[in-house]
Design a protein around this motif. Structure first.
Motif, mmCIF file in Angstrom:
data_model
loop_
_atom_site.group_PDB
_atom_site.id
_atom_site.type_symbol
_atom_site.label_atom_id
_atom_site.label_comp_id
_atom_site.label_asym_id
_atom_site.label_seq_id
_atom_site.Cartn_x
_atom_site.Cartn_y
_atom_site.Cartn_z
ATOM 1 N N UNK A 262 30.776 45.806 33.196
ATOM 2 C CA UNK A 262 31.103 44.670 32.343
ATOM 3 C C UNK A 262 32.574 44.325 32.345
ATOM 4 N N UNK A 263 33.340 45.006 33.193
ATOM 5 C CA UNK A 263 34.781 44.753 33.291
ATOM 6 C C UNK A 263 35.078 44.357 34.734
ATOM 7 N N UNK A 264 35.073 43.075 35.011
ATOM 8 C CA UNK A 264 35.175 42.649 36.411
ATOM 9 C C UNK A 264 36.496 43.030 37.062
ATOM 10 N N UNK B 60 38.513 41.306 52.227
ATOM 11 C CA UNK B 60 39.122 41.934 51.064
ATOM 12 C C UNK B 60 38.097 42.828 50.371
ATOM 13 N N UNK B 61 38.583 43.950 49.802
ATOM 14 C CA UNK B 61 37.679 44.889 49.159
ATOM 15 C C UNK B 61 38.176 45.246 47.768
ATOM 16 N N UNK B 62 37.254 45.834 46.991
ATOM 17 C CA UNK B 62 37.577 46.274 45.634
ATOM 18 C C UNK B 62 38.235 47.649 45.718
ATOM 19 N N UNK B 63 39.353 47.829 45.056
ATOM 20 C CA UNK B 63 40.071 49.102 45.126
ATOM 21 C C UNK B 63 39.270 50.238 44.486
ATOM 22 N N UNK B 64 38.378 49.909 43.555
ATOM 23 C CA UNK B 64 37.557 50.937 42.915
ATOM 24 C C UNK B 64 36.288 51.233 43.707
ATOM 25 N N UNK B 65 35.801 50.224 44.445
ATOM 26 C CA UNK B 65 34.556 50.385 45.210
ATOM 27 C C UNK B 65 34.747 49.704 46.571
ATOM 28 N N UNK C 194 30.994 42.465 42.456
ATOM 29 C CA UNK C 194 29.715 42.401 41.754
ATOM 30 C C UNK C 194 29.321 43.758 41.179
ATOM 31 N N UNK C 195 29.713 44.852 41.824
ATOM 32 C CA UNK C 195 29.369 46.185 41.328
ATOM 33 C C UNK C 195 30.055 46.455 39.986
ATOM 34 N N UNK C 196 31.333 46.163 39.916
ATOM 35 C CA UNK C 196 32.074 46.386 38.660
ATOM 36 C C UNK C 196 31.538 45.489 37.550
ATOM 37 N N UNK C 197 31.248 44.249 37.891
ATOM 38 C CA UNK C 197 30.777 43.307 36.874
ATOM 39 C C UNK C 197 29.417 43.713 36.334
#
Length: 236
Positions: A133-135, A108-113, A126-129
């Protein structure tokens, strides 16, 4: 692991109690080359920590005891302790554990990254967090290409599997160097060890299976004459 056994023909210098070389087929050479693909974690697991020299086994043992809560949310202990062997051999080697990635494994992947991937659904990106600061969560499933439908002609296919071609006899020296067997290479090895009296030479056929595979893996890390270390004690 399979219970297969293969045969090796050893040429032994009986005077100096040393294996000069082995005549081997494709299966044994594929096994030797597959050792290069073993992750360190798999080597430690195969040999068991108690037989390892040095302290790398202590790293392995400490990770076994470490609570999962100390790991990053997109990491897990098994990915290090029991890593997947990424090289593909059509006929699985009888030494290697069954570490192939399950066919039904999902990532599974992050839709933003999309570069941030995990096999745990809805784990935190982890990149978004760390940066915003908005996981966000790894919720989008990775779609794998169907390799069977590939039309690439860059790499020729083989129905034999493994690494080297069959129908060839290979020479494997005591330090596990591999080369095609020939009269020239055989004579070269006799000259290297200054063997002039052929009466000291003996041929022995030995069986090579799981136990010998593990012993040879260990000997390859400790000795410059692995074939002698593994096989002569069994023959004497």
């Amino acid at each position: 692991m399979s219970s297969s056994k293969i045969s090796l023909k050893l040429l032994i210098d009986s005077k100096h109690n040393k294996v000069i070389f082995a005549e081997a087929g494709k299966d044994f050479v594929d096994f030797l080359l597959s050792l290069l693909a073993l992750p360190v974690g798999t080597v430690i697991r195969l040999l068991t920590k108690s037989t390892m020299i040095g302290c790398i086994s202590s790293i392995y043992g400490s990770l076994e005891k470490l609570d999962e809560s100390y790991l990053q949310p997109n990491q897990n202990k098994d990915s290090i302790l029991k890593p997947t062997i990424t090289t593909q051999v059509t006929n699985p080697n009888f030494l290697l554990p069954d570490t192939k990635k399950p066919e039904n494994q999902k990532l599974y992947y992050c839709s933003s990254h999309p570069g941030y991937v995990s096999n745990i659904h809805n784990s935190v990106c982890s990149h978004c967090r760390n940066n915003y600061g908005n996981p966000r969560y790894l919720s989008e499933e990775v779609k794998f290409a169907d390799m069977k439908d590939s039309t690439s002609t860059d790499t020729p296919t083989s129905d034999q599997g493994g690494y080297v071609k069959g129908l060839v006899t290979y020479m494997v020296t005591g330090d596990l160097s591999v080369s095609p067997m020939s009269m020239v290479s055989g004579v070269g090895m006799l000259n290297k060890f200054n063997i002039k009296d052929f009466g000291v030479l003996e041929e022995k056929v030995v069986e090579f299976g799981i136990n010998e595979g593990l012993e040879l893996l260990k000997a390859s890390l400790l000795s410059k004459d692995a074939l002698t270390a593994v096989f002569l004690p069994k023959l004497n």
